[in-house]
Design an enzyme around this catalytic site. Structure first.
Site, PDB file in Angstrom:
ATOM      1  NE  ARG A 153     -10.486  -5.171   0.168  1.00  0.00           N
ATOM      2  CZ  ARG A 153      -9.775  -4.474   0.590  1.00  0.00           C
ATOM      3  NH1 ARG A 153     -10.180  -3.231   1.314  1.00  0.00           N
ATOM      4  NH2 ARG A 153      -8.425  -4.445   0.590  1.00  0.00           N
ATOM      5  CD  GLN A 171     -13.354  -1.915  -0.636  1.00  0.00           C
ATOM      6  OE1 GLN A 171     -12.331  -1.905   0.200  1.00  0.00           O
ATOM      7  NE2 GLN A 171     -14.346  -2.184  -0.757  1.00  0.00           N
ATOM      8  NE  ARG A 190      -3.812   0.593   1.882  1.00  0.00           N
ATOM      9  CZ  ARG A 190      -5.223   0.575   2.553  1.00  0.00           C
ATOM     10  NH1 ARG A 190      -5.401   1.267   3.352  1.00  0.00           N
ATOM     11  NH2 ARG A 190      -6.013   0.005   1.839  1.00  0.00           N
ATOM     12  CB  CYS A 199     -13.934   1.150  -0.312  1.00  0.00           C
ATOM     13  SG  CYS A 199     -13.597   3.110   0.097  1.00  0.00           S
TER      14      CYS A 199
HETATM   15  N1  NVA Z   1      -9.812   6.743  -1.231  1.00  0.00           N
HETATM   16  C1  NVA Z   1      -9.563   6.339  -0.057  1.00  0.00           C
HETATM   17  C2  NVA Z   1      -9.720   5.022   0.116  1.00  0.00           C
HETATM   18  C3  NVA Z   1      -9.651   4.419   1.227  1.00  0.00           C
HETATM   19  C4  NVA Z   1      -9.513   2.901   1.467  1.00  0.00           C
HETATM   20  C5  NVA Z   1      -7.972   6.577   0.189  1.00  0.00           C
HETATM   21  O1  NVA Z   1      -7.199   6.379  -0.877  1.00  0.00           O
HETATM   22  O2  NVA Z   1      -7.746   6.975   1.428  1.00  0.00           O
HETATM   23  N1   CP Z   2     -11.352  -0.292   2.341  1.00  0.00           N
HETATM   24  C1   CP Z   2      -9.946  -0.204   2.873  1.00  0.00           C
HETATM   25  O1   CP Z   2      -9.250  -0.511   2.137  1.00  0.00           O
HETATM   26  O2   CP Z   2      -9.961  -0.217   3.967  1.00  0.00           O
HETATM   27  P1   CP Z   2      -8.520   0.136   4.969  1.00  0.00           P
HETATM   28  O3   CP Z   2      -8.039   1.303   4.333  1.00  0.00           O
HETATM   29  O4   CP Z   2      -8.921  -0.013   6.271  1.00  0.00           O
HETATM   30  O5   CP Z   2      -7.608  -0.953   4.600  1.00  0.00           O
END
Ligand code: NVA
Ligand code: CP
Length: 308
Positions: free
Chosen positions: A293, A133, A103, A265
């Site tokens: 998920r 997601q 991530r 999400c």
């Molecule tokens: N658009 C949000 C999604 C979080 C799962 C972000 O990137 O923070």
């Molecule tokens: N939806 C999602 O990716 O949640 P987190 O940021 O908690 O992993």
């Protein structure tokens, strides 16, 4: 050949459909507590340069339930946080583990990691895309409606990584999608172009508008996401004033199909991008969506490790 899952389009339509069905199968097995350990002897590494609840816990719980072991690292835990390059980090981690999830911020970091990795790499969210997601979202849609036929998804709000990934997944599976965002917060132009190309084959109708009512009209699925994504905290005030009219509330959702489902999400900000009566109401499927998920991601790993 090593396969990665950095974008929804890394799996073609057929593979995406098969992955969704495999996820449904894995869900049944896990729910029945069947002895099922396909990932015994495998190690999954996860690198987080941003916070996470669902992605972190669902990958870790899912992989462990299916017999594997996991190593979870924040960038502060490893030399990446002190300036070691992403390329060197990829070479090192891929020499120890079997599969890796990352991530991060710029999508290019994922591309740089994967081109230096000798093992499959999964995008656990970048500023551009969040394919794990939206694959799980496709799973939830199939579970709820029974098929992907004759469906329209409306995404309202910030044209962010979720909007981009939904565009690609809906295009792949032939789901009509209308994205309503303010002009300054539109989805990525390159992603929209790619989705339109794919839709020529699947007949998905793709609409990008700045009118939330137009997008939600007749929709089977109403979807929204936070207005300030991770890393955009300093833009919060400005974005909130512009995005206000895109809130998923009772009035906006009254334009959707009477049996619409509401998706998000998560994490959600109640009474910002969505009102409490909608996210906690009878049309909301957000917690099933979050649970799914786990199963959808395990199905992605099956594909990448060639375990079918
Ligand atoms: N658009 C949000 C999604 C979080 C799962 C972000 O990137 O923070
Ligand atoms: N939806 C999602 O990716 O949640 P987190 O940021 O908690 O992993």
């Amino acid at each position: 050949m090593i396969y990665h899952y950095l974008s929804p389009t890394d799996f073609d339509a057929l593979k995406t459909l098969k992955t969704v069905d495999l996820g449904i199968n894995i869900k049944e097995k896990i729910k029945k507590k069947q002895e099922y350990k396909p990932f015994r002897d495998y190690i999954l590494a996860m690198i987080f340069e941003k916070s996470s609840t669902r992605t972190r816990v669902s990958f870790e719980a899912g992989f462990k339930r299916l017999g594997g072991q996991t190593i979870v690292l924040s960038s502060k835990d490893i030399q990446l946080g002190r300036g070691e390059t992403i390329q060197d980090t990829a070479k090192i981690i891929s020499s120890y583990c079997d599969i890796v999830m990352i991530r991060t911020f710029e999508h290019q970091r994922l591309i740089d990691f994967s081109s230096n990795s000798s093992i499959p790499v999964i995008n656990g969210l970048s500023d551009l895309l969040h394919p794990c997601q939206t694959l799980a979202d496709m799973f939830t849609i199939k579970e709820h409606f029974g098929s992907f036929d004759n469906l329209k998804l409306a995404y309202v709000g910030d044209g962010n990584n979720m909007a981009n990934s939904l565009l690609l997944h809906c295009a792949l599976l032939g789901i009509d999608i209308s994205v309503a965002c303010p002009k300054d917060y539109s989805p990525s132009g390159l992603v929209v172009k790619e989705a339109i190309e794919i839709s020529k084959l699947t007949q998905a109708n793709i609409v990008i508008t700045d009118d939330p009512t137009e997008a939600v009209s007749g929709a089977n699925i109403v979807y929204t996401d936070v207005w300030a994504s991770m890393g955009q905290e300093d833009q919060k005030e400005k974005k909130y004033s512009i995005l206000k009219k895109y809130q998923a509330n009772k009035e906006l959702c009254s334009f959707a199909d009477s049996n619409f489902i509401f998706m998000h999400c998560l994490p959600a900000h109640r009474n910002e991008e969505v009102t409490s009566d909608i996210i906690d109401g009878k049309n909301s499927v957000v917690f099933v969506q979050a649970e799914n998920r786990l199963y959808a991601q395990m199905a992605i790993i099956f594909n990448l490790l060639n375990k079918e």
